[in-house]
Design a protein around this motif. Structure first.
Motif, PDB file in Angstrom:
ATOM      1  N   GLY A 240      -3.858  -1.831  -3.044  1.00 43.03           N
ATOM      2  CA  GLY A 240      -4.813  -2.929  -3.197  1.00 43.03           C
ATOM      3  C   GLY A 240      -5.516  -3.375  -1.934  1.00 43.03           C
ATOM      4  N   ASN A 241      -4.886  -3.238  -0.786  1.00 44.44           N
ATOM      5  CA  ASN A 241      -5.529  -3.707   0.440  1.00 44.44           C
ATOM      6  C   ASN A 241      -6.348  -2.626   1.138  1.00 44.44           C
ATOM      7  OD1 ASN A 241      -4.663  -6.481   0.664  1.00 44.44           O
ATOM      8  ND2 ASN A 241      -2.605  -5.648   0.896  1.00 44.44           N
ATOM      9  N   ASN A 242      -6.283  -1.406   0.622  1.00 46.27           N
ATOM     10  CA  ASN A 242      -6.979  -0.297   1.277  1.00 46.27           C
ATOM     11  C   ASN A 242      -8.448  -0.296   0.864  1.00 46.27           C
ATOM     12  OD1 ASN A 242      -7.726   2.073   2.490  1.00 46.27           O
ATOM     13  ND2 ASN A 242      -6.127   3.342   1.551  1.00 46.27           N
ATOM     14  N   ASN A 243      -9.187  -1.273   1.374  1.00 46.54           N
ATOM     15  CA  ASN A 243     -10.580  -1.437   0.963  1.00 46.54           C
ATOM     16  C   ASN A 243     -11.479  -0.302   1.431  1.00 46.54           C
ATOM     17  OD1 ASN A 243     -10.257  -3.979  -0.364  1.00 46.54           O
ATOM     18  ND2 ASN A 243     -10.035  -4.911   1.646  1.00 46.54           N
ATOM     19  N   GLY A 244     -11.083   0.354   2.541  1.00 52.29           N
ATOM     20  CA  GLY A 244     -11.916   1.428   3.078  1.00 52.29           C
ATOM     21  C   GLY A 244     -11.611   2.777   2.452  1.00 52.29           C
ATOM     22  N   HIS A 245     -10.605   2.844   1.561  1.00 54.10           N
ATOM     23  CA  HIS A 245     -10.231   4.072   0.865  1.00 54.10           C
ATOM     24  C   HIS A 245      -9.859   5.198   1.817  1.00 54.10           C
ATOM     25  CE1 HIS A 245     -11.252   2.577  -3.153  1.00 54.10           C
ATOM     26  NE2 HIS A 245     -12.138   1.865  -2.497  1.00 54.10           N
ATOM     27  N   TYR A 246      -9.111   4.869   2.880  1.00 55.70           N
ATOM     28  CA  TYR A 246      -8.556   5.926   3.723  1.00 55.70           C
ATOM     29  C   TYR A 246      -7.532   6.669   2.888  1.00 55.70           C
ATOM     30  CZ  TYR A 246      -5.633   8.197   7.190  1.00 55.70           C
ATOM     31  OH  TYR A 246      -4.915   9.136   7.889  1.00 55.70           O
ATOM     32  N   SER A 247      -7.501   7.992   3.019  1.00 52.44           N
ATOM     33  CA  SER A 247      -6.557   8.762   2.211  1.00 52.44           C
ATOM     34  C   SER A 247      -6.107  10.011   2.957  1.00 52.44           C
ATOM     35  CB  SER A 247      -7.230   9.145   0.882  1.00 52.44           C
ATOM     36  OG  SER A 247      -6.335   9.902   0.116  1.00 52.44           O
ATOM     37  N   ASN A 248      -4.780  10.189   3.054  1.00 50.88           N
ATOM     38  CA  ASN A 248      -4.225  11.374   3.689  1.00 50.88           C
ATOM     39  C   ASN A 248      -2.894  11.680   3.017  1.00 50.88           C
ATOM     40  OD1 ASN A 248      -2.335  12.751   5.554  1.00 50.88           O
ATOM     41  ND2 ASN A 248      -4.106  12.785   6.927  1.00 50.88           N
ATOM     42  N   ALA A 249      -2.770  12.885   2.484  1.00 50.19           N
ATOM     43  CA  ALA A 249      -1.598  13.246   1.677  1.00 50.19           C
ATOM     44  C   ALA A 249      -0.306  13.185   2.499  1.00 50.19           C
ATOM     45  CB  ALA A 249      -1.786  14.640   1.084  1.00 50.19           C
ATOM     46  N   ASP A 250      -0.354  13.666   3.752  1.00 47.01           N
ATOM     47  CA  ASP A 250       0.849  13.634   4.596  1.00 47.01           C
ATOM     48  C   ASP A 250       1.298  12.200   4.841  1.00 47.01           C
ATOM     49  OD1 ASP A 250       0.697  16.339   4.733  1.00 47.01           O
ATOM     50  OD2 ASP A 250      -0.407  16.359   6.645  1.00 47.01           O
ATOM     51  N   PHE A 251       0.317  11.361   5.128  1.00 46.29           N
ATOM     52  CA  PHE A 251       0.585   9.943   5.348  1.00 46.29           C
ATOM     53  C   PHE A 251       1.275   9.338   4.118  1.00 46.29           C
ATOM     54  CE2 PHE A 251      -0.579   5.508   4.852  1.00 46.29           C
ATOM     55  CZ  PHE A 251      -0.429   4.961   6.110  1.00 46.29           C
ATOM     56  N   ASP A 252       0.710   9.621   2.948  1.00 44.85           N
ATOM     57  CA  ASP A 252       1.265   9.070   1.707  1.00 44.85           C
ATOM     58  C   ASP A 252       2.708   9.515   1.507  1.00 44.85           C
ATOM     59  OD1 ASP A 252      -1.201   8.012   1.397  1.00 44.85           O
ATOM     60  OD2 ASP A 252      -1.788   9.238  -0.333  1.00 44.85           O
ATOM     61  N   ALA A 253       2.972  10.812   1.773  1.00 41.53           N
ATOM     62  CA  ALA A 253       4.317  11.349   1.569  1.00 41.53           C
ATOM     63  C   ALA A 253       5.313  10.646   2.496  1.00 41.53           C
ATOM     64  CB  ALA A 253       4.324  12.855   1.828  1.00 41.53           C
ATOM     65  N   LEU A 254       4.911  10.467   3.757  1.00 42.81           N
ATOM     66  CA  LEU A 254       5.800   9.817   4.733  1.00 42.81           C
ATOM     67  C   LEU A 254       6.139   8.384   4.328  1.00 42.81           C
ATOM     68  CD1 LEU A 254       4.125  11.138   8.004  1.00 42.81           C
ATOM     69  CD2 LEU A 254       6.491  11.567   7.320  1.00 42.81           C
ATOM     70  N   VAL A 255       5.144   7.625   3.939  1.00 44.62           N
ATOM     71  CA  VAL A 255       5.423   6.214   3.642  1.00 44.62           C
ATOM     72  C   VAL A 255       6.185   6.056   2.327  1.00 44.62           C
ATOM     73  CG1 VAL A 255       3.482   5.341   4.991  1.00 44.62           C
ATOM     74  CG2 VAL A 255       3.181   5.741   2.537  1.00 44.62           C
ATOM     75  N   ASP A 256       5.900   6.953   1.362  1.00 39.76           N
ATOM     76  CA  ASP A 256       6.635   6.868   0.098  1.00 39.76           C
ATOM     77  C   ASP A 256       8.121   7.072   0.332  1.00 39.76           C
ATOM     78  OD1 ASP A 256       4.336   6.373  -1.201  1.00 39.76           O
ATOM     79  OD2 ASP A 256       4.108   8.365  -2.095  1.00 39.76           O
ATOM     80  N   GLN A 257       8.426   7.976   1.272  1.00 37.74           N
ATOM     81  CA  GLN A 257       9.809   8.264   1.595  1.00 37.74           C
ATOM     82  C   GLN A 257      10.430   7.063   2.329  1.00 37.74           C
ATOM     83  OE1 GLN A 257      10.054  11.867   3.873  1.00 37.74           O
ATOM     84  NE2 GLN A 257      12.281  11.740   4.069  1.00 37.74           N
ATOM     85  N   ALA A 258       9.690   6.507   3.275  1.00 39.69           N
ATOM     86  CA  ALA A 258      10.230   5.419   4.100  1.00 39.69           C
ATOM     87  C   ALA A 258      10.451   4.144   3.287  1.00 39.69           C
ATOM     88  CB  ALA A 258       9.285   5.132   5.263  1.00 39.69           C
ATOM     89  N   ASP A 259       9.552   3.877   2.354  1.00 43.08           N
ATOM     90  CA  ASP A 259       9.619   2.614   1.619  1.00 43.08           C
ATOM     91  C   ASP A 259      10.939   2.421   0.865  1.00 43.08           C
ATOM     92  OD1 ASP A 259       7.181   1.939   2.552  1.00 43.08           O
ATOM     93  OD2 ASP A 259       6.096   2.152   0.668  1.00 43.08           O
ATOM     94  N   VAL A 260      11.520   3.530   0.389  1.00 40.75           N
ATOM     95  CA  VAL A 260      12.720   3.395  -0.448  1.00 40.75           C
ATOM     96  C   VAL A 260      14.000   3.734   0.307  1.00 40.75           C
ATOM     97  CG1 VAL A 260      11.503   3.788  -2.604  1.00 40.75           C
ATOM     98  CG2 VAL A 260      12.435   5.740  -1.338  1.00 40.75           C
TER      99      VAL A 260
ATOM    100  N   GLY B 236      19.407   1.566   4.597  1.00 38.95           N
ATOM    101  CA  GLY B 236      20.605   1.886   5.374  1.00 38.95           C
ATOM    102  C   GLY B 236      20.281   2.566   6.675  1.00 38.95           C
ATOM    103  N   ASP B 237      19.596   3.703   6.619  1.00 40.74           N
ATOM    104  CA  ASP B 237      19.309   4.455   7.840  1.00 40.74           C
ATOM    105  C   ASP B 237      18.025   3.915   8.484  1.00 40.74           C
ATOM    106  OD1 ASP B 237      18.958   6.183   9.872  1.00 40.74           O
ATOM    107  OD2 ASP B 237      19.005   8.008   8.643  1.00 40.74           O
ATOM    108  N   VAL B 238      18.194   2.855   9.246  1.00 35.34           N
ATOM    109  CA  VAL B 238      17.037   2.175   9.811  1.00 35.34           C
ATOM    110  C   VAL B 238      16.231   3.089  10.719  1.00 35.34           C
ATOM    111  CG1 VAL B 238      16.325   0.253  11.283  1.00 35.34           C
ATOM    112  CG2 VAL B 238      18.202  -0.049   9.668  1.00 35.34           C
ATOM    113  N   GLU B 239      16.946   3.862  11.549  1.00 30.95           N
ATOM    114  CA  GLU B 239      16.259   4.673  12.549  1.00 30.95           C
ATOM    115  C   GLU B 239      15.330   5.704  11.902  1.00 30.95           C
ATOM    116  OE1 GLU B 239      17.942   7.103  16.291  1.00 30.95           O
ATOM    117  OE2 GLU B 239      19.034   5.277  15.737  1.00 30.95           O
ATOM    118  N   THR B 240      15.848   6.407  10.882  1.00 31.60           N
ATOM    119  CA  THR B 240      15.025   7.408  10.200  1.00 31.60           C
ATOM    120  C   THR B 240      13.820   6.743   9.550  1.00 31.60           C
ATOM    121  OG1 THR B 240      17.101   8.448   9.662  1.00 31.60           O
ATOM    122  CG2 THR B 240      15.140   9.336   8.592  1.00 31.60           C
ATOM    123  N   ARG B 241      14.090   5.598   8.927  1.00 33.43           N
ATOM    124  CA  ARG B 241      13.007   4.897   8.233  1.00 33.43           C
ATOM    125  C   ARG B 241      11.878   4.540   9.214  1.00 33.43           C
ATOM    126  NH1 ARG B 241      12.386  -0.747   6.949  1.00 33.43           N
ATOM    127  NH2 ARG B 241      10.889  -0.957   5.241  1.00 33.43           N
TER     128      ARG B 241
END
Lengths: 312, 312, 535
Positions: free
Chosen positions: C452-472, C475-480
Motif C-alpha cells: 500500500g505505501n509503494n506509491n512509486g511502484h518499485y518492483s524487484n523480485a530478489d528484493f521481494d523474496a528477501l523481505v518475504d523471508q525476513a518478515d516471518v 528467533g534468529d535476529v541476526e539472519t533476519r
C-alpha cells in the motif's frame, strides 16, 4: 437644504446643474493642473519609476533572481549583493525587481476585475433598485461569505495544469487570483451601491430626472464622477491586500511557483528568518509599502486634478 | 422598516440553500480527500473503503447533499469528518462567541481611531497633518499582518528578556490574550476606515450646500462640524459595513497565527482537512452574519436619511 | 480642537489598557507540566482506537495503559500486564494482568476489558485505521475488520487476570505492535453504557485522567491514582497548530516542552536554541526521500534514477541549507533502527558519474524534457525542492518543474499514483517515519511489490523474496536483519527511493523537568511516578 424635502425649484436646479457640470477636462488643462499639484506630480513620478523598475529592471540588472549560492545564504547587504541574499543565497535585489513585476501584474489584473464587476454592478444595483438590486446584493452577500480558499484550491486543481502548460506559472497565478476576486468584488459593489443610494436622492439627480434626463445619461453624467473617488480609494487600498493575498496563496502552494519570486512570496519566505536577517523582510515590505503609498497618493492627486471642485 | 426586515427574512432560505449548494458542489469537486486526510497519508485500501462508507461518501452527490439539507431543516448541522462523530454544532458553537467578541473589540478599536483620524485629515485636506496622518494609517494598513505579528513578538521577547512585563504571544482564555490580536486586527482595518472616512468627508465638503454656507459667510469650522459632519454621517455609516467585512477576513489570518479557537481558525483548519460538514456550517454562519450586518446598516441609513429607499 | 482632545484621551486610554493588562502577572508555575502539541488545533478523539496522528498518540499514551509499553531504550516492557509467556511455535501469547489493576474510577481492569478493547479497535463501526493496520496478525482480526465477525477469535479472556492472544504468523514485532494506541485498554463497562459519550470523559487505564478539555485550546490531565505507577505531576497539553508560535510561547516562559511532535522547533531557531540547557536533539526514525514513478518514462529506467540520485549533493543540503539540523543519508533505514548498523553502499554525490549514468541510459536532457517534481506545501519542503531543482539543473542540465500542492491535494495525488500509475505523479518529495522501530516498517512495508505505501511502484523480485523471508523469521535476529540488509542494498542501488536525509528532532524541555527521556520515538516517561518539576 438637506431637510427641505421639497422639490428643488427650477432656478436651484439650474444652479446645481451648473455647479455639478464637470465635463472631462481638456488635455492641456489636465497637465497644467497636474503641474500645480506637487503631491500628484511626485506620486506620478514615483509610480512611473516603480513601473520602469519592474519592467526594465530585471533585464538591466545582471544578477539572476533564481540561481542559488549555497556559500552565501542570508547574507547582509554588501557590494556583491546590494540588498543581500535570501535563505538560499539568491540575490535579493534581482528577486525584488522580478517580484515587483509579478506583483504589479497581479494587482492590476485583480483590480481591473474588481472594478469591472464590483463598481459596475454596485452602480447598476444602487441606481435601478428593484429586482436588480435584490439579485446583486444577495449574490454579493453569498459570494462574500463563500470560502475563497476552497474555490482557489478547486480552480487551481481543475484548470491549473492545463493553464500552466499553455501560459506558464504566471498564467496559473492569474487564474487563482482571478478566482479570489470572484469573492472579493462584493465589497466594492457594496461600497458603490451605498454611495449611489445616497447620491440618487440628491437634488442634482432628482432634478435632472425631473427634467427628463434619461437614466444612462444621469448615471454617466452625475453618478460616475461622484463614485470615482471612492472607487479609486478602495481599489488603491485593495492593492496591498492583493499583494499580500498572493503571498498567503503561495503558503498553500497556490501562488507563484518556485523558484520565481513575488513581493508577497519574498516576505513569507523571509519571515522565519526575521531574527537571523531582518533585511530580507524589510526590503520587500518596504517595496510593498512604497507601492501602496504611491498608488494611494497618486489616486488622491488624480482625483483632485480631474475634479477642480475637489481641492479646497 | 418592518417591510425591509420582512423582505430580507423571506429571502433568507434562498440564500442559505444556494450557499450550501455551491459550497457542497465546490467541495465535492475539489481535489483532496477527507478520508485520506484522516488516514494520515497511509494507504490501506480496505480501511479507506470502510471509512468512506461509514461517512456516506460513497453515495451519489445528490443524495449526500439532500441528506445534509434535510438535516439542516431539522436543525442538525451533521457530524464532523475529522473529529469523528462529533456534532458540527458542538464544534462551532464556542467559535462563534470567540470570533464575535474578538471581532467587535477590533472593530470598536479601529472605528474609534480610524474615524477621527479620517475626519481630522478630511477637514484639512492636503495639509501636512493630513499627509502624515494618512501616511501612518496607510503604512499600518500595508504591513502584512504576519509581519506585524513577528515584530510585536520580537519586541515582546525583548521585554521578557529584560524582566519587563510581557504578553502571551498566542492562545486564548486569559484577558492578556486579547491585546496582541486586537492590535493586529484593528491596525489593518483602521487604515481602511480612516481613508474611506477622509474621502467621504472631502466629497461632502464639496457639495453645494457647504459652498452655499461658505458663500453666506458662515464661519468655517461651524459649517464643517454642523453641516458637513451631519451629512458625512451617512457615508461613514457605509464604512462600517466593509470594515466588518474587513475584520471578518482579517480574523482568518489573525485567529490562525494566534491559535484563537474562533470561526476563522476552524474554517481554515476544516478546509485543510476537507472537513466538509464544518466548512458548510461556518460558511452559512458567515453568510448569515453578513446579511445581518447589512440589514443593520441599511436600517441605519433609513434612520439617518429618510429619503433613502432601500430595496430588500 | 475638541477632536484633538478626544483623540488624546482615546490614545491615552488605549495605552493604559495595554499597560494594565501587560502588568497582570503571569500565573504562577505550579506542579503542572505545560506540554505543547504542535500541528493540530484539537485532538480528534480520546478513543485510542480513533487516534490517527502523533499528537493524538501522545495524549493516548498518557491516558491509557496497554498490556505492554516501550521503555526509555525502546524495549518492550510490562505495563498493565505484569508478565507474559510465549508458546514454542511463537503463535500464542499469554498475558497476566497486574493484581489490583484499576481504571481511574477504581473499577478493576479485567481480561474482558482487554479483549473488548482489541475487538473495538478492529470493529469497522469504530472507524479507526490503526487497529486493522497494527492488529492484523491476531487470528480472526480480518474477519472483525471486514464486518463478517463480531468476536475476535484470537483473543480470549481465560480468567479475570489472564488474556490469551493467538496470532497468524510468528512475528518479531508483534509485541512492538501491541504498544500502539490501538491496543490500549478501554473500560468495556463505560463504553457499552454510553457508546458515544464515553470518549469525551473516558475512564482511563493509564497514568493520567482527563480533568478538563477546553476544545480548541488545551486538555488538562490529572494523575490517575489507581495506576500502578501513579504520577504526582499534572500535565496540560496545549494545541498549537503553528510550531513557530509554540516556540515563541516557550521562550517567553509559557510552556515547558515544545517541539516533541514530528516537526520539532523551527530549523531557523535551532542555532539559537542549541545554546540553551533546555535543548535536546535526537535523530528521528524517519527519512526524507524523493520517490519516482517507476512505471512511466523517464524513471522506469534504473540508470535515469541513478543519475538523479548521483547528482544530489546531500552534504550541502544538510549542512549549508539546513544548517546541520538534519543528517544527510544515502540509505533507507534511519540510524538507530535495527539493521541500520549493517553497512550499505550508497550513491553519494558524483556529478561525473551522474552524467555517465544518464549517457548509459541513452537519454539526453533534451530527450527527457522537463520533469515535474511534486511536493506538499509544509514547513521547509519548498526550500528543499528548490535546492534539488538547482542540483539537477546544474549537474545534469535537466529542467525540473516544481509542482506545489496543498497537503490534502498532495496525498490525494499520491493515492492516484498508487491506483493509476500511468496518470500519476512523475516524482514526489515525501517522508516516512517509523510506526515502530523495526526494519520491516521501512523495507517491506514501503518497497515490496504492490504494498500500500509503494506509491512509486518499485518492483524487484530478489528484493521481494528477501523481505518475504525476513518478515516471518522469528528467533534468529541476526539472519533476519541480514536479509533486510541485503534487500536494502538492492533498493538503494536501484534507487527504489532517493533517500536525502534523516531529520533530527530538536526540542526544548524546561531543565527543571525530571523523568522524561527523549529518543527517536519522541518523549517517553519510563516511570510516571518519577516525573517531577524541580525549581
Amino acid at each position: 437644504m438637506r431637510d427641505s424635502g421639497q422639490p428643488a425649484t427650477e432656478a436651484q436646479t439650474i444652479r446645481l446643474e451648473a455647479g455639478r457640470a464637470v465635463p472631462a477636462p481638456k488635455a492641456f488643462n489636465f497637465w497644467s493642473r497636474l503641474r500645480s499639484n506637487p503631491l500628484a506630480l511626485i506620486s506620478l513620478g514615483m509610480f512611473v519609476g516603480i513601473v520602469v523598475l519592474a519592467v526594465f529592471g530585471p533585464a538591466v540588472y545582471p544578477m539572476s533572481a533564481t540561481r542559488p549560492d549555497y556559500a552565501s545564504i542570508n547574507a547582509f547587504p554588501s557590494a556583491d549583493h546590494f540588498l543581500g541574499t535570501d535563505n538560499l543565497g539568491r540575490d535579493t535585489l534581482a528577486r525584488l525587481l522580478q517580484g515587483m513585476r509579478v506583483s504589479l501584474i497581479v494587482a492590476v489584473y485583480v483590480e481591473t476585475l474588481n472594478i469591472f464587476l464590483g463598481a459596475l454592478l454596485g452602480l447598476l444595483a444602487g441606481f435601478y433598485g428593484g429586482l436588480l438590486d435584490v439579485l446583486v446584493t444577495r449574490l454579493a452577500d453569498m459570494l462574500f461569505a463563500f470560502p475563497g480558499l476552497l474555490l482557489a484550491i478547486l480552480v487551481a486543481a481543475a484548470f491549473g495544469p492545463s493553464v500552466t502548460e499553455r501560459f506558464g506559472g504566471i498564467g496559473r497565478l492569474l487564474l487563482v487570483a482571478g478566482s479570489l476576486s470572484l469573492v472579493s468584488w462584493p465589497l466594492m459593489a457594496r461600497l458603490v451601491r451605498s454611495r449611489v443610494l445616497v447620491l440618487r436622492e440628491q437634488e442634482f439627480v432628482t432634478a435632472s430626472r425631473s427634467l427628463g434626463g434619461n437614466r444612462p445619461w444621469i448615471m454617466i453624467q452625475h453618478l460616475l464622477p461622484n463614485i470615482l473617488g471612492m472607487v479609486l480609494v478602495a481599489s488603491t487600498l485593495d492593492i496591498a491586500s492583493v499583494v499580500i493575498n498572493e503571498a498567503v496563496l503561495s503558503l498553500l502552494g497556490l501562488g507563484i511557483q518556485p523558484p520565481d519570486p513575488s513581493i508577497g512570496k519574498m516576505i513569507t519566505e523571509a519571515m522565519p528568518f526575521l531574527e537571523a536577517n531582518g533585511w530580507q523582510v524589510f526590503f520587500p515590505s518596504a517595496a510593498l509599502m512604497a507601492i501602496v503609498l504611491t498608488v494611494s497618493f497618486l489616486g488622491d492627486g488624480l482625483r483632485d486634478v480631474a475634479d477642480p471642485s475637489a481641492s479646497t | 422598516m418592518l417591510k425591509l426586515i420582512a423582505k430580507r427574512l423571506v429571502s433568507l432560505p434562498f440564500v442559505v440553500i444556494s450557499i450550501t449548494f455551491i459550497t457542497f458542489i465546490v467541495g465535492y469537486m475539489a481535489p483532496g480527500d477527507p478520508i485520506l486526510a484522516m488516514l494520515g497519508g497511509r494507504t490501506d485500501p480496505a480501511a479507506y473503503e470502510r471509512l468512506k462508507h461509514s461517512y456516506g461518501l460513497d453515495q451519489p452527490w445528490q443524495d449526500q447533499y439532500l441528506d445534509y439539507l434535510s438535516g439542516l431543516l431539522r436543525g442538525d448541522l451533521g457530524l464532523s469528518f475529522r473529529f469523528q462523530g462529533r456534532p458540527v454544532a458542538d464544534i462551532i458553537a464556542s467559535g462563534i462567541s470567540v470570533s464575535t467578541a474578538l471581532g467587535l473589540a477590533a472593530l470598536a478599536g479601529s472605528l474609534v481611531i480610524g474615524i477621527p483620524v479620517g475626519l481630522w485629515a478630511g477637514v484639512h485636506p492636503n495639509s501636512k497633518r493630513d499627509r502624515v496622518g494618512m501616511a501612518l494609517m496607510l503604512m499600518l494598513y500595508s504591513i502584512p499582518s504576519f509581519v506585524l505579528i513577528g515584530l510585536l513578538r520580537w519586541f515582546n521577547y525583548q521585554f521578557y528578556l529584560r524582566g519587563l512585563p510581557s504578553l502571551p504571544v498566542a492562545g486564548w482564555g486569559r484577558p492578556e490574550h486579547w491585546i496582541m490580536p486586537v492590535i493586529v486586527l484593528a491596525s489593518a482595518s483602521m487604515g481602511y476606515i480612516a481613508r474611506l472616512t477622509r474621502v467621504s468627508m472631502l466629497e461632502v465638503q464639496r457639495q453645494d450646500y457647504i459652498r452655499t454656507a461658505h458663500a453666506k459667510g458662515l464661519y468655517n469650522r461651524r459649517v464643517l462640524w454642523t453641516h458637513a459632519l451631519r451629512n458625512a454621517a451617512l457615508p461613514i455609516l457605509t464604512v462600517i459595513g466593509p470594515s466588518i467585512a474587513f475584520v471578518v477576513t482579517g480574523a482568518f489570518v489573525v485567529e490562525n497565527l494566534f491559535s484563537i479557537p474562533g470561526i476563522g481558525f476552524l474554517s481554515v483548519q476544516a478546509i485543510q482537512q476537507r472537513d466538509y460538514p464544518v466548512i458548510q456550517s461556518t460558511t452559512v454562519i458567515l453568510a448569515l452574519s453578513v446579511l445581518l450586518m447589512n440589514l443593520i446598516t441599511d436600517m441605519l441609513y433609513m434612520a439617518v436619511d429618510p429619503r433613502v429607499r432601500v430595496e430588500g | 480642537m475638541k477632536t484633538k482632545r478626544t483623540l488624546r484621551l482615546i490614545l491615552l486610554s488605549v495605552v493604559l489598557l495595554v499597560l494594565s493588562a501587560a502588568l497582570t502577572p503571569v500565573s504562577a508555575q505550579d506542579a503542572t507540566l505545560r506540554w505543547s502539541l504542535e500541528g493540530v488545533n484539537d485532538l480528534v478523539s480520546l478513543d485510542p482506537a480513533k487516534a490517527s496522528d502523533s499528537q493524538g498518540f501522545t495524549a493516548i499514551g498518557l491516558l491509557y495503559g496497554g498490556l505492554v509499553r516501550l521503555d526509555g531504550d525502546l524495549h518492550v516492557i510490562p505495563d498493565v500486564a505484569e508478565s507474559w509467556t510465549t508458546s514454542e511455535d511463537g503463535l500464542t501469547y499469554i498475558f497476566t494482568l497486574r493484581e489490583g489493576a484499576a481504571f481511574s474510577d477504581g473499577s478493576p481492569i479485567t481480561a474482558a476489558d482487554v479483549v473488548w478493547s482489541l475487538t473495538h479497535a478492529l470493529d469497522p463501526n469504530t472507524g479507526g485505521w490503526t487497529g486493522p493496520f497494527y492488529l492484523s496478525n491476531i487470528a480472526g482480526a480480518s474477519a472483525v475488520a471486514d464486518g463478517s465477525a463480531s468476536e475476535l477469535s484470537g483473543a480470549v479472556a481465560v480468567d479475570e487476570r489472564t488474556v490469551q492472544l493467538t496470532i497468524n504468523q510468528p512475528s518479531a514485532y508483534f509485541l512492538s505492535q501491541l504498544t500502539f494506541g490501538s491496543a490500549k485498554i478501554i473500560s468495556k463497562t463505560q463504553a457499552e453504557a454510553d457508546s458515544t459519550g464515553w470518549e469525551l470523559a473516558p475512564l482511563t487505564s493509564g497514568a493520567y485522567q482527563v480533568q478538563e478539555w477546553n476544545r480548541g485550546q488545551n486538555i488538562v490531565l490529572a494523575p490517575n491514582t489507581y495506576y500502578w505507577q501513579a504520577p504526582s505531576v499534572s500535565i496540560t497539553l496545549s494545541f498549537n497548530p503553528d510550531s513557530e508560535t509554540a516556540y515563541q510561547l516557550y521562550r517567553t516562559g509559557e510552556l515547558d516542552i515544545v517541539g516533541s511532535q514530528q516537526n520539532g522547533i523551527p530549523p531557523v531557531h535551532v542555532a539559537e536554541a542549541s545554546a540553551l540547557p533546555d535543548f535536546q536533539s535526537t535523530s528521528l526514525f524517519a527519512v526524507r526521500y524523493v520517490g519516482f514513478n517507476n512505471t512511466i518514462p523517464p524513471f522506469n529506467d534504473v540508470n535515469v534514477r541513478r543519475a538523479f540520485a548521483l547528482a544530489v549533493d546531500k552534504a550541502t543540503l544538510a549542512n549549508d541549507v539546513l544548517q546541520g539540523t538534519v543528517v544527510a543519508s544515502d540509505r533507507i533505514l534511519p540510524l538507530g533502527i535495527p539493521a541500520s548498523e549493517l553497512p550499505v553502499e550508497g550513491l553519494s554525490y558524483d556529478p561525473e558519474a551522474a552524467r555517465a549514468a544518464l549517457a548509459e541510459a541513452g537519454v539526453t536532457p533534451e530527450s527527457i524534457g522537463p520533469v515535474t517534481l511534486t511536493y506538499g506545501v509544509e514547513g521547509d519542503n519548498e526550500r528543499i525542492v528548490t535546492v534539488l531543482q538547482s542540483f539537477w539543473q546544474e549537474n545534469l542540465g535537466i529542467t525540473v518543474t516544481l509542482e506545489p500542492l496543498e497537503l490534502t491535494t498532495f496525498s490525494a495525488r499520491l493515492n492516484e499514483t498508487f491506483e493509476n500509475p500511468e496518470a500519476g505523479l512523475q516524482a514526489y518529495y515525501s517522508i516516512w517515519g517509523a510506526d515502530y522501530p523495526d526494519p520491516q516498517n521501512f523495507i517491506s512495508q514501503q518497497l515490496r511489490t504492490g504494498v500500500g505505501n509503494n506509491n512509486g511502484h518499485y518492483s524487484n523480485a530478489d528484493f521481494d523474496a528477501l523481505v518475504d523471508q525476513a518478515d516471518v523469521l522469528v528467533g534468529d535476529v541476526e539472519t533476519r536483519l541480514g536479509l533486510y540488509n541485503q534487500a536494502e542494498q538492492i533498493a538503494v542501488s536501484e534507487v527504489g527511493w532517493l533517500p536525502l536525509y534523516n531529520p533530527r528532532l530538536n526540542i526544548l524541555v524546561n531543565p527543571n523537568v525530571q523523568g522524561i527521556v527523549f529518543n527517536g520515538q519522541g518523549l517517553i516517561i519510563p516511570d510516571f511516578s518519577a516525573l517531577a518539576i524541580g525549581s
